[in-house]
Design an enzyme around this catalytic site. Structure first.
Site, short mmCIF file in Angstrom:
data_model
loop_
_atom_site.label_atom_id
_atom_site.label_comp_id
_atom_site.label_asym_id
_atom_site.label_seq_id
_atom_site.Cartn_x
_atom_site.Cartn_y
_atom_site.Cartn_z
N ASN A 1 0.93 -1.07 -0.03
CA ASN A 1 0.04 -0.09 0.04
C ASN A 1 0.96 1.24 -0.03
O ASN A 1 1.47 1.51 1.13
CB ASN A 1 -0.85 -0.10 1.28
CG ASN A 1 -1.84 1.08 1.34
OD1 ASN A 1 -1.76 2.00 0.68
ND2 ASN A 1 -2.07 1.50 2.63
N LYS B 1 0.05 4.23 -0.13
CA LYS B 1 -0.41 5.29 0.52
C LYS B 1 -0.38 6.53 -0.51
O LYS B 1 -0.42 6.28 -1.80
CB LYS B 1 0.03 5.70 1.76
CG LYS B 1 -0.04 4.31 2.79
CD LYS B 1 0.19 4.90 4.36
CE LYS B 1 0.48 3.45 4.92
NZ LYS B 1 -0.10 3.79 6.29
N HIS C 1 -9.72 0.79 4.75
CA HIS C 1 -8.45 0.99 5.66
C HIS C 1 -8.66 2.00 6.60
O HIS C 1 -9.55 2.91 6.75
CB HIS C 1 -7.63 1.50 4.47
CG HIS C 1 -5.83 1.92 5.13
ND1 HIS C 1 -5.44 2.63 5.98
CD2 HIS C 1 -5.04 0.65 4.68
CE1 HIS C 1 -4.32 2.29 6.37
NE2 HIS C 1 -4.03 1.33 5.74
N GLU D 1 -6.89 4.19 7.94
CA GLU D 1 -6.82 5.66 7.73
C GLU D 1 -7.98 6.58 7.16
O GLU D 1 -8.21 7.65 7.21
CB GLU D 1 -5.48 5.99 6.92
CG GLU D 1 -4.28 5.75 7.54
CD GLU D 1 -3.08 5.19 6.72
OE1 GLU D 1 -3.15 5.39 5.61
OE2 GLU D 1 -2.05 4.78 7.55
N GLU E 1 -5.42 -5.36 10.27
CA GLU E 1 -4.61 -4.15 10.52
C GLU E 1 -4.87 -3.69 12.07
O GLU E 1 -5.57 -2.60 12.07
CB GLU E 1 -4.77 -3.10 9.44
CG GLU E 1 -4.22 -3.94 8.21
CD GLU E 1 -3.66 -2.81 7.25
OE1 GLU E 1 -2.56 -3.03 6.74
OE2 GLU E 1 -4.00 -1.78 6.96
N GLY F 1 1.91 2.00 10.91
CA GLY F 1 2.91 3.25 10.61
C GLY F 1 3.51 3.56 11.89
O GLY F 1 4.21 4.84 12.00
N SER G 1 3.23 -2.23 10.48
CA SER G 1 4.48 -2.17 10.64
C SER G 1 5.28 -3.51 10.25
O SER G 1 6.38 -3.75 11.24
CB SER G 1 5.03 -1.54 12.08
OG SER G 1 4.58 -0.37 12.37
C1 PEP Z 1 -0.87 0.08 5.90
O1 PEP Z 1 -1.03 1.08 5.29
O2 PEP Z 1 -1.88 -0.76 5.48
C2 PEP Z 1 0.20 -0.28 6.76
C3 PEP Z 1 -0.03 -1.66 7.41
O3 PEP Z 1 1.26 0.63 7.06
P1 PEP Z 1 2.77 0.20 7.65
O4 PEP Z 1 3.14 -1.06 6.97
O5 PEP Z 1 3.29 1.44 7.42
O6 PEP Z 1 2.55 0.10 9.15
#
Ligand code: PEP
Length: 253
Positions: free
Chosen positions: A10, A12, A96, A98, A168, A174, A214
């Site tokens: 992803n 982003k 997601h 976010e 997630e 992040g 992460s």
């Molecule tokens: C994501 O954006 O779905 C995500 C898991 O980000 P990160 O790997 O940076 O934590």
């Protein structure tokens, strides 16, 4: 039959046309000759075309990060499932955190996106996950349950064969703080059990459940080794070919 691991990046709201093209080309090159793993990258809408060109003829699939649940109409600024399909995407990320937490997306709205994506021939990646406060309050399973019941409403087992769920935890996205392999396994096993109730045991047994939060080259192997972890949705570490490919490699091993 064992489930094939699925690693998706992803991107982003990062990359430019040039860096996106270069990153996609490096992922294609790095994945050449690897079997036994599914790989996708999800660039911003504006670079789907350019990245799609770089992926052409390769096994690396294209995905979008969001979709609006209507095929056309007066929805200024939105992008439809048929447009996403038309530009060459196989996958689309839906729900997601976010978007849930930053932009107020609700389970019914996310559910309408899941249906719209499936109806257009896209394979949705439905994200679910609890916040830090919800986990501390012992509400992780209740939150996941609500997101699954809401997000999967009206889906039949046949449609759900094209679905991926990404667990997630919001506190891991992040932040550099990943779920432990045990925390991931517990949540994934719960998700699979609830999906057996909601979609049928066979669909649940075949369902791909990714972990996201992460994931890095140094923690991927232990998380991916868990029996109910079928892959990873990778944010930050997908923006560099080396770190993304190391995670793909961990899935093949
Ligand atoms: C994501 O954006 O779905 C995500 C898991 O980000 P990160 O790997 O940076 O934590």
């Amino acid at each position: 039959m064992p489930r094939t691991k699925f690693i998706a990046g992803n991107w982003k709201m990062f990359t430019t046309a040039q860096t996106g093209r270069e990153l996609a080309a490096a992922v294609v090159k790095g994945c050449a000759g690897w079997a036994g793993v599914r790989v996708a990258v999800c660039p911003p809408f504006t670079y789907l075309n350019v990245v799609g060109e770089a992926l052409r003829g390769s096994p690396v699939a294209l995905g979008a990060q969001n979709v609006y649940p209507a095929n056309e109409g007066a929805f200024t600024g939105e992008v439809s499932p048929t447009m996403i399909k038309d530009v060459g995407c196989r996958y689309v990320i839906v729900g997601h955190s976010e978007r849930r937490h930053g932009l107020g997306e609700t389970d019914p709205f996310i559910n309408s996106k899941v249906h719209a994506a499936l109806n257009a021939g896209l394979d949705p990646i439905l994200c679910v996950g609890e916040t830090s406060d919800q986990r501390k309050a012992g509400r992780t399973e209740a939150v996941l349950d609500g997101q699954l019941v809401g997000g999967l409403q009206g889906l039949n087992g046949g449609q759900a064969q094209r679905l991926t769920i990404a667990y997630e935890p919001v506190w891991a996205i992040g932040t550099g703080v990943n779920a432990t392999p045990e925390q991931a396994q517990d949540a994934h096993a719960f998700i699979r059990r609830r999906c057996a109730d909601l979609l049928g045991p066979e669909t649940a047994a075949n369902l791909t459940i990714q972990y996201g939060g992460s994931v890095k080259s140094d923690n991927a192997a232990s998380i991916l080794a868990q029996p109910d972890v079928d892959g990873a949705l990778v944010g930050g570490a997908s923006l560099k070919a080396d770190s993304f490919l190391a995670i793909v490699r961990a899935a093949v091993a």
